[in-house]
Design a protein around this motif. Structure first.
Motif: not given
Length: 428
Positions: A139, A142, A146, A159-160
């Motif tokens: 990422t 960021f 998120y 995603q994270i």
């Protein structure tokens, strides 16, 4: 007289199996940091006979079979979560739903915060080619959005924290438990047909890239095991009475394991056998079910999964599953420029230590909070709707009493009138 006791519903060996599956997922993602590691059957181009080939296309694949271990998780969840439903009359559904949501979401929300901390700690600008796992899971830009998207399991974006994709299906199954449990009970006598249906649906899901069809049937297979648990134990007793029980159990455990990694055993040519790969992946829930049955019934395997190391792994398995990927990615950037395995020497022990702390600080507390929320919801429901039911039940009796009193009054008035007439007649 000796009283025969019912076997404990606590299946400790399955905790050890869950712990082993979590360690395999950790190894799977650790290998993913190497761009040469094949992510799917037939992907990549590794030299036949090389270490990466042996790890990927032989039975050694069991040590890094991440997707397959997730299927084991799903079957175990289907079994463990469904078991109280199919065993207890008057299951408290009002308490179950908030309890289950809190049980899942509190650790997820905590893990997302941990993931965000590791993402912020070091810039994630991958030097690997686009399309590799590390590049896709990093990422670089960021923002706080998120975190919010990761908390949204049903429609967000993990995603994270890559493993959150599977928690989506855990939550969907948990909310759909009444339907899954009823379906499993409906096929109690026709369980083979039920399992065959699960295989077909899984194949359709893999073939059409449908997440719901690919993964929800695995939970159903676990629910069928819950409904048939007494039959599983009876089968285990009969197997254990046989002279060649150990070879037979070994074949069941080995067969289930090989069935789960069957697409990998096709070798690098699996990429050209898409239809066959889809069929073999459709059989993965059956392979997981065979492993679960062996863990329950085969004493050597049972004892292995009840050993202290695997019980410890089982105790932290959920937390380890949630926190390990951000730590692996963080370590890859922390030791950028080093051979790919050097970051793992740091990341793996750190992931285990963080999982231990996360289990104590977040997951165990989520257990207590979930029970409290469930008890509160059940008490509120009883207080509000239970009173209406009591009033509804009492109303006919009250009406009868009032009718009786009115009738009684009329009878008394009639009796007094008759008595008065009789007195008047006598006086006359």
């Amino acid at each position: 007289m000796k009283v025969k006791t019912k076997p404990s519903e606590r299946l400790a060996a399955l905790d050890g199996l869950r712990g082993l599956a979590a360690l395999i997922v950790l190894a799977h993602h650790a290998m993913y940091t190497n761009p040469a590691f094949p992510g799917t059957p037939g992907a990549g181009n590794v030299q036949t006979g090389s270490p990466m080939w042996w790890i990927s296309y032989t039975p050694l694949k069991l040590a890094t079979a991440g997707w397959e271990s997730v299927i084991v998780f799903f079957v175990l969840s289907g079994l463990v979560v469904s078991l109280p439903v199919v065993r207890k009359r008057g299951f408290d559904w009002v308490a179950y739903f908030p309890r289950r949501v809190v049980r899942l979401m509190v650790p997820v929300m905590g893990a997302v915060v941990v993931a965000a901390a590791f993402v912020i700690a070091i810039p994630q600008r991958s030097v690997q080619p686009a399309g590799t796992w590390l590049s896709d899971s990093s990422t670089p830009n960021f923002s706080w959005e998120y975190i919010v998207k990761a908390w949204d399991l049903l429609g967000g974006d993990g995603q994270i924290d890559n493993p959150l994709w599977s928690l989506r299906w855990e939550l969907v199954f948990s909310l759909a438990l009444p339907v899954v449990a009823i379906a499993a009970i409906a096929v109690r006598k026709w369980w083979m047909a039920g399992l065959a249906g699960a295989v077909v649906l899984t194949w359709l899901g893999v073939r059409t890239d449908s997440g719901a069809l690919s993964y929800l049937p695995a939970f159903f297979v676990g629910a069928v095991l819950a409904v048939r648990l007494d039959a599983v134990r009876l089968f285990a007793d009969r197997m254990n009475a046989r002279r060649f029980r150990h070879p037979l159990w070994f074949l069941i455990a080995l067969g289930g394991s090989m069935l789960m990694i069957a697409p990998w055993l096709l070798g690098q040519g699996a990429g050209d056998a898409g239809e066959l790969v889809a069929v073999l992946k459709g059989l993965a829930p059956l392979g997981a079910a065979a492993i679960v049955v062996a863990a329950i019934g085969w004493k050597p395997l049972h004892l292995l999964f009840e050993s202290r190391p695997l019980q410890f792994a089982g105790a932290i398995s959920f937390s380890l599953y949630l926190v390990h990927v951000p730590i692996l990615i963080f370590s890859s950037y922390l030791f950028a420029g080093q051979p790919w395995f050097v970051p793992l020497l740091f990341a793996v022990p750190v992931a285990i230590l963080v999982a231990v702390g996360f289990t104590w600080l977040v997951e165990k507390r989520s257990h207590g909070w979930s029970r409290s929320v469930g008890a509160w919801a059940s008490a509120r429901y009883t207080a509000w709707f239970g009173r209406e039911e009591i009033d509804a039940d009492a109303r006919p009796a009250r009406d009868r009493a009032e009718t009786g009193s009115a009738a009684g009054g009329r009878v008394s008035e009639g009796a007094r009138a008759d008595a008065e007439r009789e007195r008047v007649s006598a006086d006359r």
